[in-house]
Motif scaffolding. Sequence first.
Motif, short mmCIF file in Angstrom:
data_model
loop_
_atom_site.label_atom_id
_atom_site.label_comp_id
_atom_site.label_asym_id
_atom_site.label_seq_id
_atom_site.Cartn_x
_atom_site.Cartn_y
_atom_site.Cartn_z
N MET A 174 0.80 -1.00 -0.16
CA MET A 174 0.20 -0.04 0.06
C MET A 174 1.29 1.20 0.16
SD MET A 174 -3.04 -0.43 2.81
CE MET A 174 -4.62 0.19 1.64
N GLY A 175 0.22 2.51 -0.60
CA GLY A 175 1.56 3.62 -1.08
C GLY A 175 0.46 4.56 -1.50
N TRP A 176 1.16 5.74 -1.07
CA TRP A 176 0.91 7.21 -1.66
C TRP A 176 1.72 7.56 -3.08
CZ3 TRP A 176 -3.46 8.88 0.70
CH2 TRP A 176 -3.67 8.38 1.96
N TYR A 177 0.72 7.92 -3.85
CA TYR A 177 1.48 8.64 -4.97
C TYR A 177 1.11 10.76 -4.55
CZ TYR A 177 3.03 4.45 -7.03
OH TYR A 177 3.40 3.42 -7.21
N VAL A 210 -4.09 2.41 5.57
CA VAL A 210 -2.22 2.86 5.28
C VAL A 210 -2.43 4.45 5.73
CG1 VAL A 210 -2.73 3.74 3.04
CG2 VAL A 210 -0.33 3.06 4.12
N TYR A 211 -1.64 5.19 6.64
CA TYR A 211 -1.57 6.00 6.14
C TYR A 211 -0.21 7.21 6.53
CZ TYR A 211 -4.41 4.51 9.79
OH TYR A 211 -5.73 3.60 11.15
N LEU A 212 -0.49 8.34 6.10
CA LEU A 212 0.71 9.26 5.78
C LEU A 212 1.00 10.07 6.95
CD1 LEU A 212 3.39 9.14 3.73
CD2 LEU A 212 2.01 10.59 1.86
N GLN A 213 1.60 10.43 7.49
CA GLN A 213 1.53 11.60 8.45
C GLN A 213 3.14 12.50 7.31
OE1 GLN A 213 0.83 12.55 11.35
NE2 GLN A 213 2.16 14.59 10.92
N SER A 231 5.52 7.39 -1.17
CA SER A 231 5.73 6.40 -0.78
C SER A 231 5.25 4.72 -0.38
CB SER A 231 5.99 7.13 1.51
OG SER A 231 6.12 5.86 2.65
N THR A 232 5.69 3.75 -0.29
CA THR A 232 4.73 2.71 -0.52
C THR A 232 5.43 2.21 1.30
OG1 THR A 232 6.58 1.61 -1.82
CG2 THR A 232 4.92 2.66 -2.63
N MET A 233 4.43 1.08 1.56
CA MET A 233 5.17 -0.10 2.30
C MET A 233 4.47 -1.16 2.39
SD MET A 233 4.57 0.49 6.71
CE MET A 233 5.36 0.59 7.77
N THR A 234 5.22 -2.24 1.97
CA THR A 234 4.78 -3.73 1.76
C THR A 234 4.06 -4.01 3.31
OG1 THR A 234 6.56 -4.48 2.98
CG2 THR A 234 6.65 -4.14 0.73
N SER A 235 3.00 -5.27 3.26
CA SER A 235 3.12 -5.81 4.54
C SER A 235 3.47 -6.52 5.44
CB SER A 235 2.19 -7.61 3.33
OG SER A 235 2.60 -7.89 3.03
N ARG A 236 4.92 -6.35 5.04
CA ARG A 236 5.71 -7.30 5.64
C ARG A 236 6.79 -5.78 6.55
NH1 ARG A 236 7.60 -12.17 2.06
NH2 ARG A 236 6.23 -14.02 1.92
N SER A 237 5.99 -4.61 6.21
CA SER A 237 6.76 -3.78 6.88
C SER A 237 8.13 -2.89 6.30
CB SER A 237 6.78 -3.37 8.54
OG SER A 237 5.78 -3.41 8.96
N SER A 238 8.35 -3.32 4.88
CA SER A 238 9.03 -2.89 3.82
C SER A 238 8.65 -1.34 3.49
CB SER A 238 9.94 -3.54 3.04
OG SER A 238 10.73 -3.19 2.02
N THR A 239 9.37 -0.36 3.26
CA THR A 239 9.07 1.35 3.33
C THR A 239 9.99 1.58 2.03
OG1 THR A 239 9.82 2.31 5.03
CG2 THR A 239 8.14 1.22 5.94
#
Length: 115
Positions: A34-37, A78-81, A49-57
């Motif tokens: 999941m991520g943001w464009y 999914v969040y983006l601060q 930014s993206t983040m896998t279900s295994r927490s790789s960013t």
Amino acid sequence: QVQLVESGGGLVQAGGSLRLSCAASRFIFSINTMGWYRQAPGKQRELVSTMTSRSSTNYADSVKGRFTISRDNAKKMVYLQMNSLKPDDTGVYYCNLKSGSFDYWGQGTQVTVSS
């Protein structure tokens, strides 16, 4: 079909903060990204930014140190601060879910940073 619903965009002054949220209606597979464009006026959509279900960013160089992605797999969120926002961060921010051969997009949320 998967629906992605974003929230949290708005107008903020330079140096301010916003937190974007995205809720997925379901996961097709437990392993996903999941991520943001974002897309600024007159420009192509770009990865933030993206983040896998295994927490790789993964982060775009332009946001490293200012933005932080996180997710809650149980809630399918999914969040983006976004901190220390700059006028160049202005654009429509899209949530994305990649799962197997599937690729889903949210409707986008506007972020406007005034100088």
